[in-house]
Each structure stands twice: as C-alpha cells, then as structure tokens.
Design an enzyme around this catalytic site. Structure first.
Site, mmCIF file in Angstrom:
data_model
loop_
_atom_site.group_PDB
_atom_site.id
_atom_site.type_symbol
_atom_site.label_atom_id
_atom_site.label_comp_id
_atom_site.label_asym_id
_atom_site.label_seq_id
_atom_site.Cartn_x
_atom_site.Cartn_y
_atom_site.Cartn_z
ATOM 1 N N SER A 1 -18.581 -4.680 5.471
ATOM 2 C CA SER A 1 -17.395 -5.831 5.510
ATOM 3 C C SER A 1 -17.540 -6.455 6.846
ATOM 4 C CB SER A 1 -16.291 -5.105 5.113
ATOM 5 O OG SER A 1 -15.093 -5.962 6.196
ATOM 6 N N HIS A 2 -17.005 -5.980 8.145
ATOM 7 C CA HIS A 2 -17.045 -6.481 9.494
ATOM 8 C C HIS A 2 -18.545 -5.940 9.980
ATOM 9 C CE1 HIS A 2 -14.191 -3.491 8.835
ATOM 10 N NE2 HIS A 2 -14.196 -3.463 10.591
ATOM 11 N N ASP B 1 -14.836 -12.389 7.882
ATOM 12 C CA ASP B 1 -15.756 -11.931 8.318
ATOM 13 C C ASP B 1 -16.309 -11.448 7.227
ATOM 14 O OD1 ASP B 1 -14.596 -10.599 5.905
ATOM 15 O OD2 ASP B 1 -14.599 -8.608 6.483
ATOM 16 N N ASP C 1 -18.394 -10.176 4.610
ATOM 17 C CA ASP C 1 -17.900 -10.345 3.344
ATOM 18 C C ASP C 1 -16.728 -10.997 2.531
ATOM 19 O OD1 ASP C 1 -16.023 -8.172 3.745
ATOM 20 O OD2 ASP C 1 -15.305 -7.431 1.881
ATOM 21 N N ASP D 1 -13.297 -11.150 2.977
ATOM 22 C CA ASP D 1 -11.958 -10.790 3.161
ATOM 23 C C ASP D 1 -11.441 -10.488 4.221
ATOM 24 O OD1 ASP D 1 -12.562 -8.655 4.471
ATOM 25 O OD2 ASP D 1 -12.409 -6.780 2.270
ATOM 26 N N ARG D 2 -11.562 -10.339 5.928
ATOM 27 C CA ARG D 2 -10.140 -10.865 6.641
ATOM 28 C C ARG D 2 -10.975 -11.891 6.964
ATOM 29 N NH1 ARG D 2 -11.662 -5.709 10.374
ATOM 30 N NH2 ARG D 2 -11.205 -3.804 8.740
ATOM 31 N N THR E 1 -2.428 2.638 5.671
ATOM 32 C CA THR E 1 -3.438 1.461 5.757
ATOM 33 C C THR E 1 -4.688 1.518 4.264
ATOM 34 O OG1 THR E 1 -3.116 1.886 8.481
ATOM 35 C CG2 THR E 1 -5.516 1.089 7.279
ATOM 36 N N GLU F 1 -2.077 -6.878 6.195
ATOM 37 C CA GLU F 1 -2.806 -6.087 7.614
ATOM 38 C C GLU F 1 -2.994 -6.113 9.041
ATOM 39 O OE1 GLU F 1 -4.888 -2.144 5.820
ATOM 40 O OE2 GLU F 1 -5.924 -4.017 5.096
ATOM 41 N N GLU F 2 -3.509 -5.572 10.173
ATOM 42 C CA GLU F 2 -2.742 -6.244 11.482
ATOM 43 C C GLU F 2 -4.445 -6.600 11.642
ATOM 44 O OE1 GLU F 2 -4.465 -4.058 13.581
ATOM 45 O OE2 GLU F 2 -4.942 -2.614 11.425
ATOM 46 N N SER F 3 -5.485 -5.741 10.732
ATOM 47 C CA SER F 3 -6.807 -5.661 10.896
ATOM 48 C C SER F 3 -6.905 -7.129 10.236
ATOM 49 C CB SER F 3 -7.249 -4.861 10.218
ATOM 50 O OG SER F 3 -7.597 -4.394 8.715
ATOM 51 N N LYS G 1 -7.715 -8.489 0.103
ATOM 52 C CA LYS G 1 -7.838 -9.144 0.869
ATOM 53 C C LYS G 1 -8.833 -10.546 0.737
ATOM 54 C CE LYS G 1 -9.698 -5.991 4.353
ATOM 55 N NZ LYS G 1 -9.168 -4.317 4.501
HETATM 56 C C1 G1P Z 1 -10.506 -0.280 9.154
HETATM 57 C C2 G1P Z 1 -8.833 -1.430 9.133
HETATM 58 C C3 G1P Z 1 -7.828 -1.125 8.000
HETATM 59 C C4 G1P Z 1 -8.590 -1.988 6.550
HETATM 60 C C5 G1P Z 1 -9.882 -1.196 7.114
HETATM 61 C C6 G1P Z 1 -11.148 -1.868 5.985
HETATM 62 O O1 G1P Z 1 -9.795 1.067 8.584
HETATM 63 O O2 G1P Z 1 -7.826 -0.399 10.101
HETATM 64 O O3 G1P Z 1 -6.340 -2.103 8.201
HETATM 65 O O4 G1P Z 1 -7.890 -2.169 5.161
HETATM 66 O O5 G1P Z 1 -10.311 -1.429 8.036
HETATM 67 O O6 G1P Z 1 -10.960 -2.892 6.042
HETATM 68 P P1 G1P Z 1 -9.542 1.778 9.489
HETATM 69 O O7 G1P Z 1 -11.235 1.995 10.413
HETATM 70 O O8 G1P Z 1 -8.701 1.753 10.848
HETATM 71 O O9 G1P Z 1 -9.481 3.661 9.014
HETATM 72 ZN ZN ZN Z 2 -14.027 -7.004 5.064
#
Ligand code: G1P
Ligand code: ZN
Length: 543
Positions: free
Chosen positions: A113-114, A277, A279, A281-282, A344, A363-365, A376
């Site tokens: 991911s990120h 990000d 991949d 999705d964000r 989450t 999600e807030e993220s 997402k």
């Molecule tokens: C984090 C984000 C969460 C998201 C996840 C995957 O997880 O907070 O919202 O779904 O990455 O992208 P966390 O590290 O908080 O468990």
């Molecule tokens: Zn991602």
C-alpha cells in the site's frame, strides 16, 4: 515441464484478522518465504485446482519477480487461468474490479500500500476473494494456520512468463492471460461518472494537479484525466511508476504529498488537487488553499453523490470506520439513510456492500469507496469530486463551507506515535483501558468526560464479531478521543490517537484544527500518560 515439491518450514506469517502480509522486502526475498506464504494462501483457500485467479501489484521492487513465482506455483497447483496486469501492474481497485468482472475465484494483489518500496523498504501480498474484496476473518485464519504448519510447497520448473506482451500463453497447462491494467477500470469509471461534464470543466480552463506519487495510479490517471477527459498534459505529476516510488513515501496526506500541498497553497494554485497512494486505493483531496480531511470528503461525497449518474438513484446507506469523524453521520441523518460504524479496515465494509445495505463508505485514513468494487478506490473518489465540481459549478472551498454551515464542522486530526516499543505501547493502552469505567463525569485538563468504552462490533449481516477495536472517550460538547494500535506497521508498534470536535456555532467554523482540538488532546495525553510511558514528546505524523 516438471513440478517440484520443496520441503520447507513454517514462517512468521500473516497475523489472524489482517487482510494480508506486509514485511520488509528482504524478508519476502529470503529463500522460501514468499513461496511458503503463497502455498499457505492456496491451501487456506481450498487449493487452486481449476480456478481462475487475478494477479497484479503496484509495481514496487520485487513485484515482477514475485509474480513469476506466483504463476509457477499456481500452475503447479493446476489453476486453470491467471489473469495478469501487463508488466505485473494492477492497482488494488482495478484488481478488485477485474476479479468481479471476470468472475474469478480470487486474486493475489502484491502491494504494501502506502509503505515505501525498494530493497530496503516494504513488500506485501494479500488474497482477495471472489467478491473482489479482502479475505474474510475465516479465510485469513485458515491462511495463517497454514503458514504455521506448512511442510512443503509446489512449484513448476519453467522459464519466466513474458509479462509485457498482451495475450494468452500456456504455462504447464495453465493459461496465462496478460491484460491491459487500465482499460476495464477506465470503462467502469466512464459508466459511473458524467465524463462529458468533467471534460467540459477542463475545456473551460479548470486546472488540476494529480500527484501519482511515482506509484501505480500514474498510468490510470494519465489515461483517464489527460487522454479521456482532456486535462492538459502535466496535470498528472510524478506519473511514472518506479520500483522505489522515487524514493518517496507514497501516502497521500499533507505530510507525504508535500509537493502537491505546496502547489495547492502557492501562488497560482490550480482549482483542484488530488493524490493517490502506492497501490491506488487511497486518496487525498485539496482545493485551492483548502485541504479536505478524508472524513469531511466522505461526508461531502455522501451529500452530493446523487449528482453523478452512477449514484443518481440515491444511496442505500453509508458506512464509516469507527475512528472516522461523525461528519457523514450527520449527512446520513439528513438524507434519512442508515450510517454504519465499523472497525478499522476495509474488509468490514464488504458484507454491508454485498448485502446492498450501503453504497458509499470510507475511513479517516484517506480511503473512500462505493459498491462499484470491494476495495477503497483513490481515482474513483477523485472522479466523483470532479463530477460534483462540474455539476455544481462551486469550488472546493465553497462546497466545504456549505457542508459545514449545513451540518456543522467536525474538526479532526490523527496523531501517530510510530515505532514505539510494543510493551510500552501496550502499557499506555492498558492504562486507558483500566480507567474506562471511572472516567465518565470526570474533568480532565478542563474537558468533561461523558462516556468511555472499548469498541466492539457485531456484523449486522453475518453476525461475526470483532473485539478490542479501539478505546473511545466521549467529551461533553461533541468531542471524542480514540486510542488504537495500528495493525499494519512493519516495525515496533504504532499508537494512533484520533481527535475530533464538532462545532455548530457559525462563528466557530473557520478555526484551525489545532485551536479546536487542543483541549481534547491534552485530556487524552493525561488519561493515557502516553508521553511518560512511551518516552515520546510528540507524534511523528499528524494528519
Ligand atoms: C491503516 C488505516 C486503516 C486502513 C489500513 C489499510 O490501518 O488506519 O484505516 O484500513 O491502514 O490501508 P492501521 O495501521 O491503523 O491498522
Ligand atoms: Zn493503499
């Protein structure tokens, strides 16, 4: 071609309940590590014989090598077909779409991911099921169990597959189909949004920057924004994916997407800015001099989604993860639709989306999405924003001002304390947990606690439960602090402190989050004794 059975030993695999495995790249590259995990996925999902799988990733270092291993192992397991994004590339939402569109049995998505990529950074792999979404707790539990008792894996001895050429080929009796990673996805977006109206915006001089952060969305954004919608060349910045994401941290927030923030807050800022990000999705949304929090973005999209053709019929319901602000709840109430609060992680939205209970979720993220896929989707959120901007003729700032004056403003901030010693992090969490029953009624650092609990969840569709999903403290006057341990970090523990304060007084809608959230932050730090227990004076990242 012969296939080999390789003796092996268990690995420190996927944690139960997490939707995939993220590790240092070097760990994934250790002899047999990747192979063990792939075999555990295959075994944990009942074997791959006769199945069709989608395979692709975000292009980070080791992506292509890992795909070759996965293909040879799928062939050894007698899978019928693997559908692979050209060059090994598929954004996570595009992979989710492809699984659904092609009726595949599942997919393997290669991404952390990120998290940064490269030989000294992170790699990841996860399995998505036939609905296109992250595997359920039950499936990940089986995969995890298999990583612990695995004794051997099966792999075909064969030459590398040519991932660069579109078309089908045979690999030990399995069909490998290389597909364009962008076209199916772009077509779906064209069906959801009013491309003519958005193209009209650009034709009339509307300006935008999309920061692909050297990651997977570059080709998608160029094809959709520049080629199909006519945005001028250069609208997409950092648009060529690189194995180490240009040495950056492909997380679309004001800290890591600083280059974009500087443009959006500088002289001659464009009308609209967005980023995605590693991949894809964000998403991050920013207007001219106006950053939009992901929680506010979700609320705005919920309020205005009906302006896009794909959502013209209205929303069945909405869902947000627990730490996400209550802004969308207020919109849902006004729309007369249900708003679900989930733990989450995207997988908790899956059952609600599958059951048709919700249309939008977030999600807030920086994750926002809808029932069009089961992940997402960064570019989807950007296109929905563009559709709303085109349909209303309003600017980002005008839309936000209207949202806040209608529903109130949920000031919001997340403080991350990263790479904390795990024992110390647990000590801080335990300290909060131990006070939950005593806190209500107390005044802490000037803030009055109204309620406190540990969030647990029962899925309204399948009845499954999730415990210990975050410690919540509610303050008098609409404030809330939430403590949670990250489930995705790769080093040490990360404590996330989520702060939120609702303001409905029209005089208090234009303050800074720091001004408004200070008292709640002070109360949260006092309750947890976080600084003393972790030795940290300040968060590493504030978003
Ligand atoms: C984090 C984000 C969460 C998201 C996840 C995957 O997880 O907070 O919202 O779904 O990455 O992208 P966390 O590290 O908080 O468990
Ligand atoms: Zn991602």
């Amino acid at each position: 071609m012969s296939h080999t059975v390789v003796k092996t030993t268990p690995i420190d695999g996927q944690k139960p309940g997490t939707s995939g495995l993220r590790k240092r790249t070097a760990v994934f590259m250790e002899p047999h590590f990747l192979e063990n995990y792939v075999q555990a996925i295959f075994d944990g999902t009942g074997g791959v014989e006769g199945k069709t799988l989608v395979v692709g990733g975000d292009g980070r270092y080791f992506n292509d090598r890992a795909i070759q291993v996965i293909l040879r192992m799928a062939a050894a397991g007698q899978a019928a077909r693997c559908i692979v994004g050209q060059g090994g590339i598929l954004s996570t939402p595009a992979a989710s779409h492809l699984i659904r569109k092609r009726g595949a049995d599942g997919g393997l998505i290669l991404s952390a991911s990120h998290n940064p990529g490269g030989p000294d950074a992170d790699f990841g792999l996860k399995y998505n099921g036939g609905n296109g979404g992250p595997a359920s707790e039950g499936v990940t539990g089986k995969i995890f169990a298999r990583t612990r008792d695995i004794e051997d894996y099966h792999i075909l001895e064969a030459q590398d597959v040519d991932l660069g050429t579109l078309g089908t080929s045979d690999l030990g009796g399995m069909t490998v189909e290389i597909v364009d990673p962008v076209s199916d996805y772009a077509e779906m977006m064209e069906g959801l949004f009013d491309f003519e109206a958005i193209a009209g915006l650009f034709a009339n001089g509307f300006t935008m920057r999309f920061d692909a952060m050297h990651a997977v969305t570059g080709p998608y954004a160029k094809a959709i924004l520049e080629d199909r919608l006519g945005a001028p060349a250069g609208t997409v910045m950092n648009g060529t994916p690189s194995p180490d994401f240009g040495g950056g941290h492909p997380d679309p927030n004001p800290i890591w997407a600083k280059a974009l923030m500087d443009v959006m807050y500088g002289d001659d800022a464009p009308d609209f800015g967005a980023a995605s990000d590693g991949d894809g999705d964000r998403n991050m949304i920013v207007g001219r001099g106006a950053y939009v929090t992901p929680s506010d973005s979700l609320a705005l999209l919920a309020a205005k989604a009906h302006l896009a053709p794909g959502y013209a019929g209205g929303l069945a319901g909405v869902a947000r993860s627990m730490p996400t602000s209550g802004a969308v709840d207020r919109v849902a109430e006004a729309l007369g639709i249900e708003c679900f609060e989930t733990p989450t992680g995207w997988k908790f939205f899956g059952t609600l989306l599958d059951a048709g209970k919700v249309t939008l979720c977030g999600e807030e993220s920086a994750g926002t999405g809808s029932d069009h896929v089961r992940e997402k989707d960064g570019l989807w959120a950007v296109l929905l924003w563009l559709n709303i901007l085109a349909a209303t003729g309003q600017s980002v700032s005008e839309l936000m001002a209207e949202l806040w004056s209608t529903y109130g403003r949920c000031y919001y901030s997340r403080h991350d304390y990263e790479d904390v010693d795990a024992d110390k992090a647990h000590a801080a969490m335990d300290r909060v947990r131990g006070q939950l029953t005593d806190l209500p009624g107390q005044t802490i650092a000037g803030a009055i606690v109204e309620w406190a609990d540990e969030f647990s969840y029962t899925d309204p569709v399948d009845g499954s439960t999730a415990q210990a999903q975050g410690l919540r403290i509610g303050f008098k006057g609409g404030g809330r602090a939430v403590f949670r341990l990250s489930g995705t970090g790769t080093v040490g523990a990360t404590i996330r402190l989520y702060l939120e304060q609702l303001e409905i007084d029209p005089e208090r809608l234009g303050l800074t989050p720091e001004e408004v959230l200070g008292p709640i932050n002070a109360a949260a730090l006092e309750i947890s004794n976080l600084k003393a227990l972790t030795g940290r004076n300040a968060p590493n990242v504030i978003t």
